[in-house]
Design an enzyme around this catalytic site. Structure first.
Site, short mmCIF file in Angstrom:
data_model
loop_
_atom_site.label_atom_id
_atom_site.label_comp_id
_atom_site.label_asym_id
_atom_site.label_seq_id
_atom_site.Cartn_x
_atom_site.Cartn_y
_atom_site.Cartn_z
N HIS A 41 19.90 37.44 18.68
CA HIS A 41 20.50 36.27 19.31
C HIS A 41 20.28 35.04 18.43
O HIS A 41 19.24 34.91 17.79
CB HIS A 41 19.86 36.02 20.69
N ASP A 73 23.65 41.38 26.70
CA ASP A 73 24.66 42.45 26.70
C ASP A 73 24.06 43.85 26.63
O ASP A 73 24.79 44.83 26.78
CB ASP A 73 25.60 42.25 25.50
C1 SDX Z 1 26.13 36.79 23.20
O1 SDX Z 1 25.16 32.26 21.52
C2 SDX Z 1 25.04 32.69 22.74
O2 SDX Z 1 24.38 32.10 23.59
C3 SDX Z 1 25.77 34.00 23.04
C4 SDX Z 1 25.49 34.64 24.39
C5 SDX Z 1 26.03 33.82 25.55
O3 SDX Z 1 25.50 33.95 26.66
O4 SDX Z 1 27.06 33.12 25.33
O5 SDX Z 1 24.09 34.83 24.56
C6 SDX Z 1 26.17 36.02 24.49
O6 SDX Z 1 27.02 36.68 22.41
C7 SDX Z 1 24.91 37.61 22.90
C8 SDX Z 1 24.97 38.29 21.49
C9 SDX Z 1 25.85 39.54 21.61
N1 SDX Z 1 26.08 40.12 20.26
C10 SDX Z 1 25.51 41.26 19.86
O7 SDX Z 1 24.68 41.89 20.53
C11 SDX Z 1 25.97 41.75 18.49
C12 SDX Z 1 24.77 42.17 17.64
N2 SDX Z 1 23.99 40.96 17.31
C13 SDX Z 1 24.25 40.32 16.06
O8 SDX Z 1 25.51 40.46 15.50
C14 SDX Z 1 23.54 38.98 15.88
O9 SDX Z 1 22.25 39.17 16.27
C15 SDX Z 1 24.12 37.75 16.55
C16 SDX Z 1 25.55 37.57 16.24
C17 SDX Z 1 23.93 37.84 18.03
C18 SDX Z 1 23.35 36.53 16.04
O10 SDX Z 1 23.61 36.43 14.70
P1 SDX Z 1 22.96 35.26 13.80
O11 SDX Z 1 22.15 34.35 14.62
O12 SDX Z 1 24.06 34.67 12.95
O13 SDX Z 1 21.93 36.03 12.89
P2 SDX Z 1 22.27 36.73 11.52
O14 SDX Z 1 23.56 37.48 11.63
O15 SDX Z 1 22.14 35.70 10.43
O16 SDX Z 1 21.08 37.81 11.42
C19 SDX Z 1 19.79 37.45 10.91
C20 SDX Z 1 19.22 38.74 10.32
C21 SDX Z 1 20.17 39.39 9.29
O17 SDX Z 1 19.38 40.17 8.41
P3 SDX Z 1 18.93 39.51 6.97
O18 SDX Z 1 20.22 39.07 6.28
O19 SDX Z 1 18.03 38.32 7.33
O20 SDX Z 1 18.21 40.61 6.25
O21 SDX Z 1 19.06 39.72 11.37
C22 SDX Z 1 19.92 40.85 11.11
C23 SDX Z 1 20.98 40.36 10.14
O22 SDX Z 1 21.49 41.46 9.37
N3 SDX Z 1 20.50 41.22 12.41
C24 SDX Z 1 20.69 42.46 12.84
C25 SDX Z 1 21.20 42.34 14.13
N4 SDX Z 1 21.31 41.05 14.46
C26 SDX Z 1 20.87 40.35 13.39
N5 SDX Z 1 20.47 43.67 12.24
C27 SDX Z 1 20.80 44.78 12.97
N6 SDX Z 1 21.29 44.74 14.25
C28 SDX Z 1 21.50 43.54 14.84
N7 SDX Z 1 22.00 43.52 16.10
#
Ligand code: SDX
Length: 421
Positions: free
Chosen positions: A306, A363
């Site tokens: 998140h 989710d």
């Molecule tokens: C919602 O914003 C809100 O409030 C949203 C929400 C709402 O109520 O409106 O809460 C609802 O959208 C919840 C999120 C639902 N999405 C998912 O579950 C999809 C999977 N999650 C990711 O795609 C991700 O965690 C996000 C999109 C939720 C957040 O992404 P960020 O904050 O941009 O973080 P990032 O992509 O920069 O990740 C940081 C690191 C990275 O690794 P490094 O480059 O540092 O090595 O964490 C890793 C990412 O690769 N990472 C994950 C991961 N989420 C982040 N690795 C594997 N699986 C994951 N799910």
């Protein structure tokens, strides 16, 4: 406490004021930055950038706190109805019985959509995704409710808000009925807001329909938990589109499209699809954990991580508990719940996830409940949209009442410099 920061650039020192919120959050107010230095800021994804001051929802990502107008989500989920929470988010206070009755009566009066909406609905293929249908029909509603476009007074805004609260659940239910080839139900205004939605979604013409209180209670709780979440992707979309004065319905239609994405609200559908794939693959969660950690693999553990919560998502805790309650009450054993719990346990012990502070989000478990309630996977994000509607409305109303400027970010140009044909 310092009330400003100093920036040194090109031999000059400028002071930028600090802004402090009611929960002691601080921000640098950069509104005069470009005028005084020629500089702008750059922040892809707005990870460090506040777009507005808001009095609606407060999150503390480190403490796992979520409050709507100061009330903790745990209290509201346990004690309020979805319509009471909608009133709280939109108007700032929990409604008195008289205020709630008036809102319900105003909604009841408008709980019909123009019959010609059915012609538009009919034109979609049964394979259409209901989020695309919902976004289109929400935009189409504008043509049947032109008074909702150019709203300046609070009274005009209230009327547009009531029209949307009344008609949106009908569109959500009709999107489902269309892709299932089922006849469309009209609203039953003798029921509560949530029960009426369940009735429109589930009632079959050849059978008696009796809603189950535990199903409506679970739905009520899920809608409340999704109702607002400060400046997330879809809410920011609603605020930016609304800032052009495009009108409430157009702003919400844009928000629905933003929510559809699998990185945002579409994750609840992607989680179940992921859990089903793991089950079909023999339940080998380690293989999928490895994929999630492999930088060369685009696979992500859906429902994990998140932007704000770097501790547990308080909604996920409540939803996980509710999933156990609903499934045991309905006598359902869903193997994907066991897979989900196994994945969560593994991730919470895995350095990759622990270092990046990746926890289950809203989710991760919600789809398991929706499935137990008989809601098809492709409808999960529509349920998220129905829950988020009052939050979107509240944020749009706040932006308009605050007379905020049109949202128009700047950029750093990195393309071709001047050249001649
Ligand atoms: C919602 O914003 C809100 O409030 C949203 C929400 C709402 O109520 O409106 O809460 C609802 O959208 C919840 C999120 C639902 N999405 C998912 O579950 C999809 C999977 N999650 C990711 O795609 C991700 O965690 C996000 C999109 C939720 C957040 O992404 P960020 O904050 O941009 O973080 P990032 O992509 O920069 O990740 C940081 C690191 C990275 O690794 P490094 O480059 O540092 O090595 O964490 C890793 C990412 O690769 N990472 C994950 C991961 N989420 C982040 N690795 C594997 N699986 C994951 N799910």
């Amino acid at each position: 406490m310092e009330d400003h920061v100093k920036l040194q650039y090109n031999g000059k020192t400028i002071e930028l004021p600090l802004v402090e919120g009611s929960q002691q959050e601080k921000a640098i107010d950069i509104q005069k930055l470009r005028a005084s230095t020629g500089l702008i800021t750059l922040d892809p994804g707005f990870k460090n950038t506040g777009s507005c001051k808001s009095g609606i929802t407060y999150l503390d990502g480190e403490q796992g706190i979520l409050r709507y107008r100061g009330y903790n989500i745990e209290d509201l989920a346990a004690n309020a109805s979805f319509l009471e929470v909608a009133y709280l988010l939109i108007f700032g206070e929990l409604p008195t019985p008289a205020q709630l009755t008036k809102l319900q009566e105003d909604i009841n009066r408008e709980s019909l959509v123009d019959e010609d909406i059915k012609i538009i609905l009919k034109s979609f293929p049964k394979t259409a995704h209901p989020m695309g249908v919902l976004s289109s029909l929400t935009s189409a509603l504008i043509s049947f409710n032109p008074s909702t476009v150019d709203v300046e007074s609070e009274e005009d805004m209230y009327n547009a808000i009531v029209l949307l609260l009344a008609k949106f659940p009908i569109l959500c239910a009709w999107a489902h009925r269309k892709i299932k080839g089922l006849p469309l139900n009209y609203a039953n205004t003798s029921l509560t807001y949530t029960d009426n939605f369940g009735h429109m979604l589930f009632k079959l013409p050849h059978q008696e329909y009796h809603s189950q209180p535990e199903v409506i209670d679970a739905l009520n709780k899920l809608l409340i938990l999704h109702a607002d979440h400060e400046q997330n992707c879809s809410t920011s979309t609603v605020r930016v589109v609304g800032s052009s004065h495009a009108g409430l319905f157009a702003s919400i239609s844009a928000g629905i499209s933003a929510l559809w994405g699998p990185l945002h609200g579409g994750a609840n559908q992607a989680v179940i699809e992921m859990l089903e794939a793991i089950r079909a693959d023999g339940g080998d969660t380690s293989k999928y954990m490895a994929k999630a950690k492999d930088k060369n693999d685009p696979f992500r553990l859906m429902g994990f991580g998140h932007r704000v919560y770097k501790n547990f998502d308080p909604r996920a805790k409540i939803i996980k508990k509710t999933a156990d309650e609903v499934l045991s009450h309905l006598g359902i054993h869903d193997p994907v719940l066991d897979i989900a719990k196994g994945l969560e346990k593994q991730a919470l012990e895995d350095p990759y996830f622990v270092e990046r502070k990746l926890y289950p989000n809203v989710d991760f478990y919600s789809g398991i409940i929706y499935r137990a309630l008989g809601i098809p996977t492709e409808m999960f994000t529509v349920l998220f949209a129905l829950g988020r509607l009052p939050g979107w409305i509240a944020q749009w109303r706040e932006m308009r009442l605050n007379k905020e400027p049109i949202g128009r970010p700047r950029q750093i140009y990195v393309g071709a410099t001047e050249r001649h044909m």
